[in-house]
Design a protein around this motif. Structure first.
Motif, PDB file in Angstrom:
ATOM      1  N   LEU A  40       0.844  -1.195   0.000  1.00 31.45           N
ATOM      2  CA  LEU A  40       0.000   0.000   0.000  1.00 31.45           C
ATOM      3  C   LEU A  40       0.879   1.246   0.000  1.00 31.45           C
ATOM      4  O   LEU A  40       1.758   1.397   0.856  1.00 31.45           O
ATOM      5  CB  LEU A  40      -0.916  -0.014   1.225  1.00 31.45           C
ATOM      6  CG  LEU A  40      -1.958   1.098   1.310  1.00 31.45           C
ATOM      7  CD1 LEU A  40      -2.981   0.982   0.191  1.00 31.45           C
ATOM      8  CD2 LEU A  40      -2.660   1.064   2.665  1.00 31.45           C
TER       9      LEU A  40
ATOM     10  N   PHE B 136      -8.972   1.007   0.621  1.00 26.45           N
ATOM     11  CA  PHE B 136      -8.025   1.551   1.603  1.00 26.45           C
ATOM     12  C   PHE B 136      -7.848   3.055   1.419  1.00 26.45           C
ATOM     13  O   PHE B 136      -6.742   3.572   1.490  1.00 26.45           O
ATOM     14  CB  PHE B 136      -6.677   0.835   1.502  1.00 26.45           C
ATOM     15  CG  PHE B 136      -6.721  -0.610   1.897  1.00 26.45           C
ATOM     16  CD1 PHE B 136      -6.945  -0.981   3.207  1.00 26.45           C
ATOM     17  CD2 PHE B 136      -6.575  -1.594   0.935  1.00 26.45           C
ATOM     18  CE1 PHE B 136      -7.005  -2.313   3.569  1.00 26.45           C
ATOM     19  CE2 PHE B 136      -6.626  -2.935   1.280  1.00 26.45           C
ATOM     20  CZ  PHE B 136      -6.848  -3.296   2.613  1.00 26.45           C
TER      21      PHE B 136
ATOM     22  N   SER C   9      -6.976   3.660   6.060  1.00 19.25           N
ATOM     23  CA  SER C   9      -6.491   2.366   6.534  1.00 19.25           C
ATOM     24  C   SER C   9      -6.441   2.374   8.050  1.00 19.25           C
ATOM     25  O   SER C   9      -5.731   3.173   8.656  1.00 19.25           O
ATOM     26  CB  SER C   9      -5.105   2.068   5.953  1.00 19.25           C
ATOM     27  OG  SER C   9      -4.237   3.164   6.130  1.00 19.25           O
TER      28      SER C   9
ATOM     29  N   ASP D  47      -1.636   5.749   8.425  1.00 17.10           N
ATOM     30  CA  ASP D  47      -0.836   5.036   7.435  1.00 17.10           C
ATOM     31  C   ASP D  47       0.409   4.413   8.040  1.00 17.10           C
ATOM     32  O   ASP D  47       0.882   3.368   7.575  1.00 17.10           O
ATOM     33  CB  ASP D  47      -0.420   5.997   6.310  1.00 17.10           C
ATOM     34  CG  ASP D  47      -1.580   6.355   5.408  1.00 17.10           C
ATOM     35  OD1 ASP D  47      -2.522   5.546   5.319  1.00 17.10           O
ATOM     36  OD2 ASP D  47      -1.548   7.428   4.800  1.00 17.10           O
TER      37      ASP D  47
ATOM     38  N   ALA E  73      -1.242  -2.612   3.921  1.00 16.17           N
ATOM     39  CA  ALA E  73      -1.824  -3.718   3.154  1.00 16.17           C
ATOM     40  C   ALA E  73      -0.763  -4.294   2.227  1.00 16.17           C
ATOM     41  O   ALA E  73       0.031  -3.552   1.631  1.00 16.17           O
ATOM     42  CB  ALA E  73      -3.030  -3.233   2.352  1.00 16.17           C
TER      43      ALA E  73
ATOM     44  N   SER F 110     -13.337   1.803   5.635  1.00 16.99           N
ATOM     45  CA  SER F 110     -12.810   2.895   4.820  1.00 16.99           C
ATOM     46  C   SER F 110     -13.942   3.750   4.263  1.00 16.99           C
ATOM     47  O   SER F 110     -13.906   4.985   4.346  1.00 16.99           O
ATOM     48  CB  SER F 110     -11.966   2.329   3.671  1.00 16.99           C
ATOM     49  OG  SER F 110     -11.550   3.367   2.812  1.00 16.99           O
TER      50      SER F 110
END
Length: 786
Positions: free
Chosen positions: A139, A176, A179, A189, A194, A252
Motif C-alpha cells: 500500500l 483503503f 487504513s 498510514d 496492506a 474505509s
C-alpha cells in the motif's frame, strides 16, 4: 445614460466603503456555499468513479475457511453480478528502527490476471510475477510513511511464520482510502498497511489451498442487498462465516462518508448566516439613504418620475451591491475549491480529484444572496410609494421623544457629549437595537467557532487522558486464556494489566441496526473507563449493557429498553440484553458488558482478546521487545501514537473547516462593526460638523460618535455570547458522527476571546471613522441638508 443611472453611479461612489464591506459579507457567504458544495460534489463523484473503475465490492463476507466450490452457488444467487473469493490474513511487519511490529493485512491477487472485484491501481514499480512467490505489492500510503519503495525487502510474519518478501510495486485500492488497524478507530498510514501477494503463495502461507477466507460480491442495480447478505450468511455459516456486510459498513467507506457528510452539514448551515447579516446591513444602508434623500425623492416625483421608477433606482443600488458580491464570492469559491482539492487529494488518497463546480450551488448562491438583499430593501422602499411630492419636499415631522423624557432625567450628572450619546440611544432604540443585533451575530459566530475548537481538543483530552489511562493496548490473534494476563504482568517494566474481550456484533433495536462490537470489561475498569455525564466511572454489570451516548442515539434506545445483540464470533449467539446505562464516550460507538458474562454467553470461560497495559517508560524498550517475541500478539497500539493520529485526522478533512470558519467569523465581525460605524458617521456628519464649528474639541466630537459605537459593542457582547451558546450545539452536531463526537465546550477564555475580537473590531473601526471625521470639510458638511 439615464439621469437616475448617473445618480446611481454617484451614490455607489459616495458609499463605496460601506458597499464594499456589505459586498464582502455576501461574497463570503457565496464563497463558502460554492466551495463546500463543490467539494462535496467532487468527493461524491470521485468516490463513485473510483469505486466503479476499480470495481469495489458491494458486499464483503469474511469467513474462517470456505471451499472454492461455493463460489458458483453464490454467483447464482438473484441479484449477484460478480463474485471473487480471496485469501486474507493478519500479518506483522518488522521494520528497521521501529520497536514494535506494525500490523498489516495480506490479500491475495489471482494468479491468472487482474481481480474481478477490488482491483488495485499501480502507482510505482510493476505487478507481481506469478512465478515469484516472494514478490508483493505494498500500500503506497504505508510505504510513504516508512520510506519504502520497489526493490526493498520486508520481514513479515504470516500465520506464525517469518518471511522475507520483496516489494516490486506500490498500489492504491478503493478499499483503503482510509487504513485502520483491526480494533482501532483512528486511521494511520504509519501503523497499518496492506500487502498483496499471488493467490498460490498466500494460500500456502495461511493453509487455504482450494479455499478462501473472504468473499467479495458485486450486485446488480435492482438487487436486494439484505436478501443477498442473508443468503450468503446461510451458505457460509457451516464454514465459520462472520457475517456479511454491505459497503456502507466497510471501515474505509464509512470514514469517507462521515467526512463528506461533515462538509455537507457545514455547507448547509453556515452560508445562510452570512447572507442574513448582509441583507440586514443593506436594509440599514438603504433606509439611511432614503431618509436622507427625502427631498430629492420629492423633486423627482415633481418632475414626473413615478414611485415605481424611483423605487427601481434604489433597488438597482441594492442589486448592484448584492450581485457584485455574489459574483465575486462565486469566483473566489471556485478558486478556493480548486486550491483545496489538492489537499483533499492527499487526505482521501484518491488517485484523481478534479474540482467540480456545482452549477446549482452557484446559481442558488447568487439567487439567494440577491433575494435576501432585495427582501431587506423592500421594507424600506414601501416608504417611497407612500410619499407624495409635496410631503417629500417638506422637512419630515419632528420625531416624538416625549416617551423618552423620563429616561432623559437620568442625564443630569452627565457632561454634554455623554448626554448626546445617551439621548441618541434612548430616542432611536430600534435603530440601536438593529446595530446591536448585527454586531451580536458576528460575536455569536466567533464564540460558537471557538467553542467548537475547544470541543475538538476536549474530545482528544477526555478520550486519551481521562477515559483511557493505559499506555498501550495489546491485541491477540485469537482469544487466549486469561493466564495470558499473568504472563504480561511478569514482563519487567509492566506495572498493571487489564483484560478485555472484544467481539464483533450487530446491535439492533427494531428497524435500527449498527454493526459494531461488544467490549467485555472488568467490573470496575481502571484503564479503559466508561464515564457518565458527570465524568464518574460506570460500574460494568453482567446483566445489562452500557452503551455510549452516540450509539444510544443511533439506535434510539434508553436505559431499561432491551437490545438484540447478534454476536459474529465463536458460536455466534443472539442475545437479548437490557440497557443498564449510558456512557459519555467520545470516540466510536462502543457497547460494554462485563467480561465474565460475555464469555459465558459465548460458551468460552476465561478468554481475553485484548489487554491494556501501564508500563514504566524507562523500561519501554524492554517491554516492546518482550511483546514482539510473544507469538500470540497480533498487534500493539501505543496510546501516544493513536493520539497523534487522532489529532492529525481532526485537523484534516472536514475538521479543518473549523479554522476557516473562525477566520471568516473574525472577518464578518469586523465588517458588521465597520458598517455600523460608517452608517453612524453618515447619519450624523452635519451634526458633528456643527459641534466642531460651535467650539467642541475634536476629541469631544469623536466621543459623541464613537461613544455610541462603544455602547453598541458592549450591549452586543452578552447577547452574542448567548446566541453563540445556542449556535454551538448545532455546529457541534454537524461535526459529530458515529466515529467521534464533538461536544460544545464553553469556557470563559472562549467567550473572552470572542468578546475581545468584537472590542478590537470596534476600536479599529472607530479609528478609521474618526480619521474621516478629522479630515472632513466642515463647510461642505454644514451645507448638507439632512
Amino acid at each position: 445614460m439615464a439621469p437616475l443611472d448617473r445618480k446611481l453611479m454617484r451614490d455607489l461612489w459616495r458609499i463605496r466603503s460601506q458597499a464594499a464591506a456589505i459586498g464582502a459579507v455576501i461574497a463570503v457567504g457565496v464563497l463558502l456555499l460554492v466551495m463546500m458544495t463543490g467539494l462535496v460534489a467532487t468527493l461524491d463523484e470521485t468516490r463513485r468513479a473510483y469505486y466503479e473503475r476499480y470495481r469495489l465490492a458491494d458486499i464483503f463476507a469474511p469467513v474462517t475457511r470456505a471451499p472454492d466450490h461455493l463460489l458458483p452457488t453464490v454467483a447464482a444467487l438473484p441479484g449477484v453480478a460478480g463474485v471473487e473469493g480471496r485469501v486474507q490474513g493478519a500479518a506483522l511487519v518488522d521494520l528497521p528502527g521501529v520497536a514494535l511490529p506494525v500490523q498489516a493485512v495480506a490479500l491475495s491477487l489471482p494468479a491468472d490476471g487482474a481481480p474481478r472485484l477490488n482491483a488495485v491501481r499501480l502507482t510505482a514499480g510493476r505487478m507481481i510475477a506469478p512465478s515469484h512467490p516472494d514478490e508483493i505489492l505494498l500500500l503506497d500510503g504505508f510505504a510513504a510513511a516508512h520510506g519504502l519503495g520497489p526493490g526493498d525487502m520486508l520481514q513479515v510474519t504470516m500465520n506464525g511464520a517469518r518471511k522475507r518478501l520483496r516489494i516490486v510495486g506500490l498500489a492504491q485500492s478503493p478499499e483503503f482510502l482510509f487504513s485502520t488497524a483491526p480494533g482501532e478507530l483512528v486511521p494511520d498510514d504509519a501503523r497499518f498497511g496492506a500487502i498483496w501477494m499471488g493467490r498460490p503463495a498466500l494460500a500456502a502461507a495461511y493453509d487455504m489451498d482450494g479455499a478462501f477466507s473472504e468473499l467479495l460480491i458485486g450486485t446488480g442495480r435492482t438487487a436486494s442487498e439484505p436478501a443477498i447478505i442473508a443468503a450468503v450468511d446461510r451458505l457460509l455459516a457451516p464454514f465459520g462465516g462472520q457475517g456479511a456486510y454491505g459497503r456502507a459498513d466497510h471501515a474505509s467507506d464509512r470514514f469517507v462518508t462521515e467526512e463528506i457528510n461533515g462538509l455537507r452539514q457545514s455547507s448547509r448551515g453556515v452560508p445562510p448566516i452570512f447572507l442574513a447579516v448582509a441583507a440586514f446591513l443593506l436594509y440599514i444602508v438603504i433606509a439611511r439613504i432614503v431618509q436622507s434623500e427625502r427631498e430629492q425623492i420629492g423633486l423627482l416625483k415633481a418632475f414626473g418620475y413615478t414611485s415605481r421608477e424611483i423605487s427601481g433606482h434604489y433597488m438597482k443600488l441594492v442589486l448592484v451591491i448584492a450581485t457584485a458580491g455574489a459574483v465575486l464570492g462565486g469566483a473566489l469559491g471556485i478558486l478556493s475549491g480548486r486550491a483545496l482539492s489538492g489537499v483533499y487529494l492527499i487526505y482521501y488518497k484518491f488517485p484523481f480529484l478534479v474540482f467540480q463546480i456545482s452549477p446549482g450551488a452557484l446559481f442558488i448562491g447568487i439567487l439567494v444572496s440577491v433575494a435576501a438583499a432585495s427582501a431587506g430593501a423592500m421594507f424600506v422602499l414601501r416608504q417611497v410609494y407612500g410619499l407624495t411630492a409635496a410631503a417629500a419636499m417638506r422637512p419630515p415631522a419632528p420625531e416624538d421623544f416625549s416617551r423618552s423624557a423620563r429616561i432623559g432625567r437620568l442625564t443630569g450628572w452627565m457632561d454634554q457629549p455623554t448626554r448626546m450619546v445617551w439621548r441618541r440611544i434612548t430616542r432611536q432604540p430600534w435603530r440601536i437595537a438593529g446595530a446591536v443585533l448585527g454586531v451580536a451575530a458576528g460575536m455569536a459566530l466567533s464564540a460558537a467557532m471557538t467553542s467548537i475548537m475547544s470541543g475538538f481538543d476536549r474530545t482528544i483530552d477526555l478520550s486519551f487522558d481521562v477515559m483511557d489511562r493505559s499506555d498501550m493496548a495489546v491485541s491477540f490473534k485469537a482469544p487466549l486464556s486469561d493466564k495470558t494476563v499473568l504472563e504480561l504482568q511478569r514482563i519487567p517494566g509492566v506495572l498493571a494489566v487489564e483484560p478485555a474481550r472484544i467481539v464483533p456484533a450487530i446491535l439492533s433495536n427494531g428497524t435500527r441496526t449498527y454493526r459494531g462490537a461488544v467490549s467485555g470489561l472488568v467490573a470496575t475498569p481502571d484503564m479503559n473507563r466508561p464515564l457518565d455525564a458527570a465524568m464518574r466511572p460506570i460500574h460494568i454489570r453482567g446483566d445489562g449493557l452500557v452503551l455510549s451516548a452516540g450509539l444510544a442515539d443511533l439506535l434510539d434506545i434508553r436505559p431499561g429498553d432491551r437490545l438484540t445483540v447478534d454476536v459474529r464470533e465463536g458460536r455466534q449467539p443472539v442475545l437479548e440484553l437490557p440497557v443498564a446505562g449510558i456512557a459519555e464516550t467520545l470516540l466510536g460507538a462502543p457497547a460494554y458488558l462485563r467480561i465474565d458474562a460475555l464469555n459465558r454467553a459465548l460458551g468460552e470461560g476465561g478468554r481475553v482478546s485484548t489487554a491494556y497495559l501501564q508500563i514504566d517508560e524507562a523500561a519501554a524498550a524492554a517491554v516492546h521487545a518482550a511483546l514482539k517475541a510473544m507469538p500470540g500478539v497480533a498487534g500493539v497500539s501505543v496510546k501516544a501514537e493513536a493520539r497523534d493520529a487522532m489529532q492529525e485526522m481532526m485537523d484534516s478533512g472536514a475538521g479543518a473547516t473549523r479554522y476557516i470558519m473562525l477566520l471568516i467569523a473574525a472577518i464578518i465581525t469586523f465588517g458588521i462593526v465597520y458598517n455600523t460605524a460608517s452608517i453612524a458617521y453618515a447619519e450624523r456628519s452635519r451634526d458633528l460638523a456643527s459641534l466642531r464649528v460651535i467650539g467642541f474639541s475634536r476629541a469631544e466630537v469623536g466621543f459623541v460618535l464613537l461613544g455610541e459605537l462603544g455602547v453598541i459593542a458592549l450591549l452586543a457582547v452578552p447577547l452574542g455570547a448567548a446566541a453563540g451558546y445556542l449556535m454551538s450545539f448545532g455546529i457541534a452536531a454537524g461535526y459529530s458522527n458515529d466515529l467521534y463526537q464533538i461536544p460544545a465546550v464553553f469556557t470563559p477564555a472562549n467567550y473572552g476571546a470572542a468578546g475581545l475580537a468584537v472590542l478590537l473590531a470596534t476600536l479599529a473601526s472607530g479609528l478609521i471613522v474618526n480619521r474621516r471625521l478629522a479630515a472632513a470639510d466642515l463647510v461642505a458638511s454644514l451645507k448638507t441638508r439632512e
